[in-house]
Scaffold this motif. Structure first.
Motif, PDB file in Angstrom:
ATOM      1  N   UNK A  74      72.853   1.003  74.565  1.00  0.00           N
ATOM      2  CA  UNK A  74      74.324   0.925  74.655  1.00  0.00           C
ATOM      3  C   UNK A  74      74.760  -0.415  75.219  1.00  0.00           C
ATOM      4  N   UNK A  75      75.566  -1.126  74.456  1.00  0.00           N
ATOM      5  CA  UNK A  75      76.104  -2.392  74.931  1.00  0.00           C
ATOM      6  C   UNK A  75      75.110  -3.536  74.983  1.00  0.00           C
ATOM      7  N   UNK A  76      73.891  -3.322  74.535  1.00  0.00           N
ATOM      8  CA  UNK A  76      72.900  -4.404  74.537  1.00  0.00           C
ATOM      9  C   UNK A  76      73.358  -5.505  73.575  1.00  0.00           C
ATOM     10  N   UNK A  77      73.098  -6.742  73.934  1.00  0.00           N
ATOM     11  CA  UNK A  77      73.544  -7.885  73.147  1.00  0.00           C
ATOM     12  C   UNK A  77      72.387  -8.447  72.333  1.00  0.00           C
ATOM     13  N   UNK A  78      72.593  -8.468  71.017  1.00  0.00           N
ATOM     14  CA  UNK A  78      71.652  -9.085  70.085  1.00  0.00           C
ATOM     15  C   UNK A  78      72.428 -10.178  69.360  1.00  0.00           C
ATOM     16  N   UNK A  79      72.147 -11.431  69.673  1.00  0.00           N
ATOM     17  CA  UNK A  79      72.875 -12.550  69.074  1.00  0.00           C
ATOM     18  C   UNK A  79      71.885 -13.680  68.830  1.00  0.00           C
ATOM     19  N   UNK A  80      71.607 -13.957  67.563  1.00  0.00           N
ATOM     20  CA  UNK A  80      70.597 -14.959  67.238  1.00  0.00           C
ATOM     21  C   UNK A  80      69.201 -14.479  67.583  1.00  0.00           C
ATOM     22  N   UNK A  81      69.029 -13.172  67.559  1.00  0.00           N
ATOM     23  CA  UNK A  81      67.772 -12.541  67.963  1.00  0.00           C
ATOM     24  C   UNK A  81      66.854 -12.339  66.762  1.00  0.00           C
ATOM     25  N   UNK A  82      65.566 -12.594  66.959  1.00  0.00           N
ATOM     26  CA  UNK A  82      64.573 -12.340  65.921  1.00  0.00           C
ATOM     27  C   UNK A  82      64.038 -10.924  66.113  1.00  0.00           C
ATOM     28  N   UNK A  83      64.421 -10.027  65.218  1.00  0.00           N
ATOM     29  CA  UNK A  83      63.965  -8.638  65.247  1.00  0.00           C
ATOM     30  C   UNK A  83      63.090  -8.320  64.027  1.00  0.00           C
ATOM     31  N   UNK A  84      62.511  -9.340  63.419  1.00  0.00           N
ATOM     32  CA  UNK A  84      61.672  -9.110  62.245  1.00  0.00           C
ATOM     33  C   UNK A  84      60.501  -8.197  62.611  1.00  0.00           C
ATOM     34  N   UNK A  85      60.288  -7.185  61.793  1.00  0.00           N
ATOM     35  CA  UNK A  85      59.221  -6.195  61.960  1.00  0.00           C
ATOM     36  C   UNK A  85      59.345  -5.379  63.256  1.00  0.00           C
ATOM     37  N   UNK A  86      60.494  -5.445  63.921  1.00  0.00           N
ATOM     38  CA  UNK A  86      60.719  -4.619  65.105  1.00  0.00           C
ATOM     39  C   UNK A  86      60.962  -3.173  64.675  1.00  0.00           C
ATOM     40  N   UNK A  87      60.659  -2.236  65.543  1.00  0.00           N
ATOM     41  CA  UNK A  87      60.823  -0.816  65.238  1.00  0.00           C
ATOM     42  C   UNK A  87      61.840  -0.201  66.196  1.00  0.00           C
ATOM     43  N   UNK A  88      62.993   0.167  65.658  1.00  0.00           N
ATOM     44  CA  UNK A  88      64.045   0.799  66.447  1.00  0.00           C
ATOM     45  C   UNK A  88      64.362   2.194  65.922  1.00  0.00           C
ATOM     46  N   UNK A  89      63.456   2.790  65.171  1.00  0.00           N
ATOM     47  CA  UNK A  89      63.728   4.068  64.501  1.00  0.00           C
ATOM     48  C   UNK A  89      64.126   5.194  65.441  1.00  0.00           C
ATOM     49  N   UNK A  90      63.592   5.232  66.649  1.00  0.00           N
ATOM     50  CA  UNK A  90      63.888   6.358  67.549  1.00  0.00           C
ATOM     51  C   UNK A  90      64.857   5.984  68.662  1.00  0.00           C
ATOM     52  N   UNK A  91      65.399   4.789  68.609  1.00  0.00           N
ATOM     53  CA  UNK A  91      66.352   4.358  69.641  1.00  0.00           C
ATOM     54  C   UNK A  91      67.785   4.614  69.200  1.00  0.00           C
ATOM     55  N   UNK A  92      68.687   4.607  70.168  1.00  0.00           N
ATOM     56  CA  UNK A  92      70.079   4.956  69.889  1.00  0.00           C
ATOM     57  C   UNK A  92      71.050   3.952  70.512  1.00  0.00           C
ATOM     58  N   UNK A  93      72.278   4.022  70.021  1.00  0.00           N
ATOM     59  CA  UNK A  93      73.430   3.314  70.571  1.00  0.00           C
ATOM     60  C   UNK A  93      73.357   1.795  70.479  1.00  0.00           C
ATOM     61  N   UNK A  94      72.616   1.268  69.522  1.00  0.00           N
ATOM     62  CA  UNK A  94      72.582  -0.178  69.367  1.00  0.00           C
ATOM     63  C   UNK A  94      73.657  -0.618  68.383  1.00  0.00           C
ATOM     64  N   UNK A  95      74.056  -1.865  68.550  1.00  0.00           N
ATOM     65  CA  UNK A  95      74.980  -2.513  67.629  1.00  0.00           C
ATOM     66  C   UNK A  95      74.389  -3.887  67.334  1.00  0.00           C
ATOM     67  N   UNK A  96      73.884  -4.051  66.111  1.00  0.00           N
ATOM     68  CA  UNK A  96      73.183  -5.280  65.732  1.00  0.00           C
ATOM     69  C   UNK A  96      73.820  -5.828  64.461  1.00  0.00           C
ATOM     70  N   UNK A  97      74.352  -7.016  64.542  1.00  0.00           N
ATOM     71  CA  UNK A  97      74.996  -7.648  63.399  1.00  0.00           C
ATOM     72  C   UNK A  97      73.929  -8.338  62.536  1.00  0.00           C
ATOM     73  N   UNK A  98      73.677  -7.829  61.321  1.00  0.00           N
ATOM     74  CA  UNK A  98      72.662  -8.437  60.453  1.00  0.00           C
ATOM     75  C   UNK A  98      72.975  -9.881  60.056  1.00  0.00           C
ATOM     76  N   UNK A  99      74.236 -10.280  60.150  1.00  0.00           N
ATOM     77  CA  UNK A  99      74.607 -11.641  59.756  1.00  0.00           C
ATOM     78  C   UNK A  99      74.159 -12.690  60.774  1.00  0.00           C
ATOM     79  N   UNK A 100      73.952 -12.305  62.019  1.00  0.00           N
ATOM     80  CA  UNK A 100      73.593 -13.291  63.050  1.00  0.00           C
ATOM     81  C   UNK A 100      72.236 -13.030  63.700  1.00  0.00           C
ATOM     82  N   UNK A 101      71.501 -12.049  63.172  1.00  0.00           N
ATOM     83  CA  UNK A 101      70.170 -11.722  63.692  1.00  0.00           C
ATOM     84  C   UNK A 101      69.174 -11.656  62.543  1.00  0.00           C
ATOM     85  N   UNK A 102      67.921 -11.915  62.825  1.00  0.00           N
ATOM     86  CA  UNK A 102      66.884 -11.842  61.797  1.00  0.00           C
ATOM     87  C   UNK A 102      66.270 -10.441  61.814  1.00  0.00           C
ATOM     88  N   UNK A 103      66.388  -9.724  60.682  1.00  0.00           N
ATOM     89  CA  UNK A 103      65.977  -8.321  60.617  1.00  0.00           C
ATOM     90  C   UNK A 103      64.946  -8.027  59.531  1.00  0.00           C
TER      91      UNK A 103
END
Length: 191
Positions: free
Chosen positions: A137-166
């Motif tokens: 909740x409220x975590x900040x992802x900005x210019x973050x590299x999340x390639x191959x990261x696994x968030x399948x069981x986590x909740x309440x994230x807000x990640x903008x695909x336009x400014x992060x690597x997914x």
């Protein structure tokens, strides 16, 4: 000032006044209170912190190499001030509210059953990281590299695909709205 070296020791119910600046290797810290402690320049290698409180401790230049935190309170910690070359940590059932990981390299880091409310992952390298059963909740992802990261069981994230690597990141179907927040659209879950 003399530097101390400790190896294969357990420190139980310790507070910052009992801790000597130096290197700690293969040590266990159990129910220690290092809240507001000055841990700048300390070196922790292959250590484990269990049920400890390190909230708002000064981590300037501290080394955390292959360190595991179990059920720890780590509120407001500035991991971005640690020695980044050696930073290698694992978090299990920790409270990491307002922790700052700005520009940290946390490749393949394991976050399990942890609360990361309002943590700052701006410009972080979280490639291959696993967020298992975490609240973001409220975590900040900005210019973050999340390639191959696994968030399948986590909740309440807000990640903008336009400014992060997914690329090849893993999300659950129920987490898709967290990827669409930036578009300011409404999703009807009933149709």
């Amino acid at each position: 000032m003399k530097e101390f070296s400790f190896s294969d020791q357990e420190f139980k119910n310790t507070d910052a006044s009992e801790l000597h600046k130096g290197e700690y290797e293969h040590c266990i810290f159990r129910q220690a209170n290092f809240e507001y402690a000055d841990l700048s320049g300390f070196r922790f290698n292959k250590c484990r912190f269990i049920l400890c409180n390190l909230s708002l401790a000064n981590l300037s230049g501290a080394i955390f190499s292959e360190v595991v935190f179990d059920e720890c309170k780590l509120l407001g910690l500035r991991f971005d001030q640690c020695n980044q070359l050696a930073l290698s940590v694992t978090f299990n059932s920790c409270l990491l509210h307002n922790a700052v990981f700005y520009k940290a390299s946390l490749k393949k880091t394991q976050f399990t059953n942890s609360n990361l409310m309002e943590a700052d992952f701006s410009e972080c390298d979280l490639s291959g990281a696993v967020f298992a059963d975490c609240d973001l909740s409220g975590a900040v992802f900005d210019g973050t590299n999340l390639e191959k990261a696994d968030l399948r069981t986590s909740v309440n994230y807000s990640i903008n695909p336009a400014v992060n690597r997914l690329k090849k990141a893993k999300f659950s179907l129920s987490g898709i709205p967290g990827l669409l927040d930036a578009l300011d659209i409404e999703i009807d879950r009933n149709h």
